[in-house]
Structures are given as C-alpha cells and as structure tokens.
Design a protein around this motif. Structure first.
Motif, PDB file in Angstrom:
ATOM      1  N   MET A  87       0.865  -1.222  -0.221  1.00  0.00           N
ATOM      2  CA  MET A  87       0.250   0.003  -0.031  1.00  0.00           C
ATOM      3  C   MET A  87       1.010   1.255  -0.215  1.00  0.00           C
ATOM      4  SD  MET A  87      -2.911  -0.831  -0.672  1.00  0.00           S
ATOM      5  CE  MET A  87      -3.955  -2.366  -0.702  1.00  0.00           C
ATOM      6  N   ARG A  88       2.073   1.138   0.557  1.00  0.00           N
ATOM      7  CA  ARG A  88       3.112   2.276   0.321  1.00  0.00           C
ATOM      8  C   ARG A  88       4.598   1.841   0.205  1.00  0.00           C
ATOM      9  NH1 ARG A  88       2.638   7.660   1.461  1.00  0.00           N
ATOM     10  NH2 ARG A  88       0.461   6.911   2.240  1.00  0.00           N
ATOM     11  N   ASP A  89       5.006   2.119  -1.246  1.00  0.00           N
ATOM     12  CA  ASP A  89       6.295   1.487  -1.353  1.00  0.00           C
ATOM     13  C   ASP A  89       7.248   2.586  -0.927  1.00  0.00           C
ATOM     14  OD1 ASP A  89       8.175  -0.533  -2.581  1.00  0.00           O
ATOM     15  OD2 ASP A  89       8.522   1.811  -3.985  1.00  0.00           O
ATOM     16  N   GLU A  90       8.375   2.207  -0.253  1.00  0.00           N
ATOM     17  CA  GLU A  90       9.416   3.047   0.294  1.00  0.00           C
ATOM     18  C   GLU A  90      10.265   3.724  -0.656  1.00  0.00           C
ATOM     19  OE1 GLU A  90      11.674   0.702   3.155  1.00  0.00           O
ATOM     20  OE2 GLU A  90       9.846   0.730   4.635  1.00  0.00           O
ATOM     21  N   ASN A  91      10.250   2.935  -1.951  1.00  0.00           N
ATOM     22  CA  ASN A  91      11.046   3.526  -2.979  1.00  0.00           C
ATOM     23  C   ASN A  91      10.585   4.261  -4.028  1.00  0.00           C
ATOM     24  OD1 ASN A  91      13.428   2.030  -1.994  1.00  0.00           O
ATOM     25  ND2 ASN A  91      12.811  -0.055  -2.929  1.00  0.00           N
ATOM     26  N   GLY A  92       9.297   4.509  -3.818  1.00  0.00           N
ATOM     27  CA  GLY A  92       8.277   5.352  -4.584  1.00  0.00           C
ATOM     28  C   GLY A  92       7.934   4.710  -5.951  1.00  0.00           C
ATOM     29  N   ARG A  93       8.064   3.420  -5.837  1.00  0.00           N
ATOM     30  CA  ARG A  93       7.353   2.664  -7.231  1.00  0.00           C
ATOM     31  C   ARG A  93       5.884   2.780  -6.966  1.00  0.00           C
ATOM     32  NH1 ARG A  93      10.319  -2.833  -6.351  1.00  0.00           N
ATOM     33  NH2 ARG A  93       9.800  -2.355  -4.127  1.00  0.00           N
ATOM     34  N   PRO A  94       5.277   2.345  -8.218  1.00  0.00           N
ATOM     35  CA  PRO A  94       3.936   2.410  -8.165  1.00  0.00           C
ATOM     36  C   PRO A  94       3.190   1.423  -7.268  1.00  0.00           C
ATOM     37  CG  PRO A  94       4.564   2.679 -10.440  1.00  0.00           C
ATOM     38  CD  PRO A  94       5.733   2.409  -9.678  1.00  0.00           C
ATOM     39  N   ASP A  95       2.337   1.608  -6.553  1.00  0.00           N
ATOM     40  CA  ASP A  95       1.653   0.569  -5.489  1.00  0.00           C
ATOM     41  C   ASP A  95       0.358   0.608  -5.609  1.00  0.00           C
ATOM     42  OD1 ASP A  95       0.797   2.932  -4.058  1.00  0.00           O
ATOM     43  OD2 ASP A  95       2.457   3.068  -2.986  1.00  0.00           O
ATOM     44  N   LEU A  96      -0.225  -0.289  -4.614  1.00  0.00           N
ATOM     45  CA  LEU A  96      -1.691  -0.573  -4.728  1.00  0.00           C
ATOM     46  C   LEU A  96      -2.556   0.631  -4.582  1.00  0.00           C
ATOM     47  CD1 LEU A  96      -1.502  -4.051  -3.224  1.00  0.00           C
ATOM     48  CD2 LEU A  96      -1.584  -3.485  -5.778  1.00  0.00           C
ATOM     49  N   ARG A  97      -2.238   1.660  -3.678  1.00  0.00           N
ATOM     50  CA  ARG A  97      -2.788   2.952  -3.396  1.00  0.00           C
ATOM     51  C   ARG A  97      -4.060   3.357  -4.588  1.00  0.00           C
ATOM     52  NH1 ARG A  97       0.966   6.830  -0.847  1.00  0.00           N
ATOM     53  NH2 ARG A  97       2.509   5.874  -2.315  1.00  0.00           N
ATOM     54  N   GLN A  98      -3.301   3.287  -5.790  1.00  0.00           N
ATOM     55  CA  GLN A  98      -4.012   3.816  -6.957  1.00  0.00           C
ATOM     56  C   GLN A  98      -5.280   3.159  -7.169  1.00  0.00           C
ATOM     57  OE1 GLN A  98      -1.897   2.839 -10.836  1.00  0.00           O
ATOM     58  NE2 GLN A  98      -0.390   2.063  -9.484  1.00  0.00           N
ATOM     59  N   PHE A  99      -5.279   1.940  -6.774  1.00  0.00           N
ATOM     60  CA  PHE A  99      -6.660   0.939  -6.775  1.00  0.00           C
ATOM     61  C   PHE A  99      -7.533   1.153  -5.658  1.00  0.00           C
ATOM     62  CE2 PHE A  99      -2.790  -0.986  -9.023  1.00  0.00           C
ATOM     63  CZ  PHE A  99      -3.147  -0.680 -10.577  1.00  0.00           C
ATOM     64  N   THR A 100      -7.130   1.765  -4.641  1.00  0.00           N
ATOM     65  CA  THR A 100      -8.098   1.404  -3.560  1.00  0.00           C
ATOM     66  C   THR A 100      -8.533   2.727  -3.081  1.00  0.00           C
ATOM     67  OG1 THR A 100      -6.084   1.907  -1.746  1.00  0.00           O
ATOM     68  CG2 THR A 100      -6.699  -0.389  -2.537  1.00  0.00           C
ATOM     69  N   TYR A 103     -12.384   3.634  -2.474  1.00  0.00           N
ATOM     70  CA  TYR A 103     -12.830   2.939  -1.591  1.00  0.00           C
ATOM     71  C   TYR A 103     -13.091   3.617  -0.108  1.00  0.00           C
ATOM     72  CZ  TYR A 103     -13.282  -0.739  -4.994  1.00  0.00           C
ATOM     73  OH  TYR A 103     -13.404  -1.444  -6.216  1.00  0.00           O
ATOM     74  N   GLU A 104     -14.015   3.657   0.431  1.00  0.00           N
ATOM     75  CA  GLU A 104     -14.197   4.334   1.814  1.00  0.00           C
ATOM     76  C   GLU A 104     -13.355   3.647   2.816  1.00  0.00           C
ATOM     77  OE1 GLU A 104     -18.110   5.028   3.331  1.00  0.00           O
ATOM     78  OE2 GLU A 104     -18.665   6.423   1.321  1.00  0.00           O
ATOM     79  N   GLU A 105     -13.404   2.255   2.536  1.00  0.00           N
ATOM     80  CA  GLU A 105     -12.727   1.515   3.550  1.00  0.00           C
ATOM     81  C   GLU A 105     -11.341   1.047   3.334  1.00  0.00           C
ATOM     82  OE1 GLU A 105     -16.825   0.071   2.958  1.00  0.00           O
ATOM     83  OE2 GLU A 105     -15.173   0.542   1.552  1.00  0.00           O
ATOM     84  N   ARG A 106     -10.549   0.902   4.399  1.00  0.00           N
ATOM     85  CA  ARG A 106      -8.893   0.980   4.265  1.00  0.00           C
ATOM     86  C   ARG A 106      -8.824  -0.407   3.676  1.00  0.00           C
ATOM     87  NH1 ARG A 106      -4.500   2.952   8.479  1.00  0.00           N
ATOM     88  NH2 ARG A 106      -2.632   2.654   7.145  1.00  0.00           N
ATOM     89  N   LEU A 107      -8.332  -0.768   2.600  1.00  0.00           N
ATOM     90  CA  LEU A 107      -8.319  -2.072   1.994  1.00  0.00           C
ATOM     91  C   LEU A 107      -6.735  -2.684   1.879  1.00  0.00           C
ATOM     92  CD1 LEU A 107     -10.593  -1.959  -1.148  1.00  0.00           C
ATOM     93  CD2 LEU A 107     -11.089  -2.588   1.198  1.00  0.00           C
ATOM     94  N   TYR A 108      -6.556  -3.737   2.003  1.00  0.00           N
ATOM     95  CA  TYR A 108      -5.194  -4.250   2.215  1.00  0.00           C
ATOM     96  C   TYR A 108      -5.061  -5.615   1.174  1.00  0.00           C
ATOM     97  CZ  TYR A 108      -4.589  -1.796   6.452  1.00  0.00           C
ATOM     98  OH  TYR A 108      -4.443  -0.638   7.444  1.00  0.00           O
ATOM     99  N   ASN A 109      -3.873  -5.873   0.633  1.00  0.00           N
ATOM    100  CA  ASN A 109      -3.921  -7.049  -0.307  1.00  0.00           C
ATOM    101  C   ASN A 109      -3.588  -8.425   0.549  1.00  0.00           C
ATOM    102  OD1 ASN A 109      -1.499  -5.290   0.294  1.00  0.00           O
ATOM    103  ND2 ASN A 109      -0.326  -7.208  -0.517  1.00  0.00           N
ATOM    104  N   VAL A 110      -4.274  -9.361  -0.191  1.00  0.00           N
ATOM    105  CA  VAL A 110      -4.088 -10.736   0.489  1.00  0.00           C
ATOM    106  C   VAL A 110      -3.066 -11.372  -0.372  1.00  0.00           C
ATOM    107  CG1 VAL A 110      -5.102 -13.075   0.933  1.00  0.00           C
ATOM    108  CG2 VAL A 110      -6.501 -10.800   0.986  1.00  0.00           C
TER     109      VAL A 110
END
Length: 264
Positions: A87-100, A103-110
């Motif tokens: 949900m947040r990449d330390e190296n600044g690479r594209p991460d999953l936040r753009q897809f969540t 949504y109102e809910e705070r989603l995480y990847n399985v």
C-alpha cells in the motif's frame, strides 16, 4: 430451580441477520430454517426464534458460508505489471494505493505478486480472512499462466508434476499442461498450492525454461475471467461465499497478523 439462560437469547433473530446480509427476504429465510438449510456454528437450525451474535457466530446456507458483517469489502484486482504489492512503497514505485483510493474502507492485499507478475489479487478490509488465506500453511490453490523461453516438451511437463529439487526443498506442481508453443517460446499452465517465494519462476528456471511473462489467473475459487489489467471489481455473493467457505474449512490455528505472504 433457576433455569439455565440461553446464550443466544440476547442476540438478534437469525432471519433478520441473514436478510440484512442480503441472503434473501426474511420470509424466504424462514422457509430455509424450517427446511433445515441453515447451520449456525456447524449445527442445523430449525427453530424460527433462534437468535445469534453476528460478531461471534458462523452461519452457512446450503453449506456456503455467509459474511454477516456488512462493513467488510472484498475486491478482485487484476494487478498490472510494474506495480508492487504494497500500500506504500518506500522506494516510490507504483503501488496499490491507486486501486484503493476510491473505496471508503481501508483495504489491504491478500498475499503478494511481484512487480513483474500480473493477475488476480484480492483486496479486503477483512483482516481475519486475509491472514488465513495468506498464511503459508493454508495452501490455497493458485493457477498461473507462464510464458517461458524455449520449447517445453511433454517430458518437462511430467517433471514439473513429478517434482524437482530447489535450494529450499522439493516442489511439485499439482497440475501442469502445455498450452502453446511458437517462435521459440511456450505457454505453460501451472496449478500450485505452495506459497513459497517466486516459486513459479524458480520452478521453470530449474527445468531450463526461464519465465518471460507471468499471470495469476485463479486464486482458490476465484477466477480472473475477462477482468482487464488495472481494473477491479467487488466479489459477487457466490464468489465471496465460496471464498469464506474455503477459509473456514481449513483455517490454520496459528495464523496471526504479520505472517509472511507469498510472492510470485
């Protein structure tokens, strides 16, 4: 003699809870109860006055698990290549936040797919389900399509299912089949329940066919179908029921938050 209190007496009527969960109308659910089609914590319920605690009790209808907490959200994403499974990449690479972000809910990847692997990834705010499905001992079945270098033979396919030795121990595909061979490359479908790190890439490299493209098409009962790369959708009730049923059937006792997630 003082009567023994019924632990479910202070709960909520079963038909109301299931109606709120979108299973059916209360009238239809009452018919289900009378017909013995509903179980609470594994026991068939036939009394219309049965009350339950939605935050504690597990309910299934016709053997399919029902999520009673309507605040939980379950999303299927076709993760594109180049996106890291965090949900947040330390190296600044594209991460999953753009897809969540919508949504109102705070989603995480399985679980995880590595940056160069595309395909089916589940996003949810159901931490308990996420921990079960991503736990190494759970072994949910996953299906991958790998484009590999070279011409894969029937003998190579047999080797993949018979088993090969890797640096961290032996591994065998549950199923393997050759889909196509052309212009010096092959398409191979692999079915695995292992959650070991980058297992598909390591297996194919071990048999002399390095992976050039990899997509996960299936995760347990969920199929990617026609969902395009970078697109997402919520699970259907049928898909969610199948996923919850799978998780409840074989939930690892030691699954706790923070377990290592597989990466392909």
């Amino acid at each position: 003699m003082t009567p023994i209190p019924d632990p479910a007496a202070d709960g909520i009527r079963l038909q109301k809870v299931l109606a709120n969960a979108g299973v059916a109308s209360r009238r239809v659910i009452e018919d289900y109860i009378v017909e013995g089609r509903i179980r609470v914590n594994g026991e068939v319920v036939t009394e219309l006055g049965r009350r339950i605690h939605p935050d504690k009790d597990l309910v299934d209808v016709d053997g399919t698990a029902v999520q009673l907490d309507v605040s939980k959200r379950y999303v299927m994403l076709n993760k594109p290549i180049g996106v890291v499974s965090t949900m947040r990449d330390e190296n600044g690479r594209p991460d999953l936040r753009q897809f969540t972000k919508d949504y109102e809910e705070r989603l995480y990847n399985v679980g995880r797919l590595d940056a160069e692997t595309s395909g089916l990834l589940i996003l949810t705010n159901d931490g308990e389900l996420a921990h079960v499905l991503a736990h190494p001992s759970f072994g949910v079945t996953k299906v991958y399509i790998a484009k590999v270098e070279g011409t894969v033979t029937a003998q190579t396919i047999a080797t993949l299912t018979k088993g090969i030795e890797l640096e961290d121990g032996p591994i065998a595909a549950d199923k393997a089949r050759l889909l196509d061979t052309s212009r010096g490359s092959s398409l191979v479908e692999l079915t695995l329940h292992s959650g070991r790190n980058r297992i598909v890439r390591r297996m194919m490299a071990a048999v002399g066919h390095p992976v050039t493209e990899l997509v996960r098409r299936q995760f347990g009962p969920l199929h990617l179908g026609t969902l395009s790369a970078g697109k997402s959708r919520e699970l259907t009730k049928i898909e969610l029921g199948a996923l919850l049923t799978l998780a409840r059937q074989d939930s690892p006792a030691d699954a706790t938050p923070g377990d290592v997630q597989e990466k392909q």
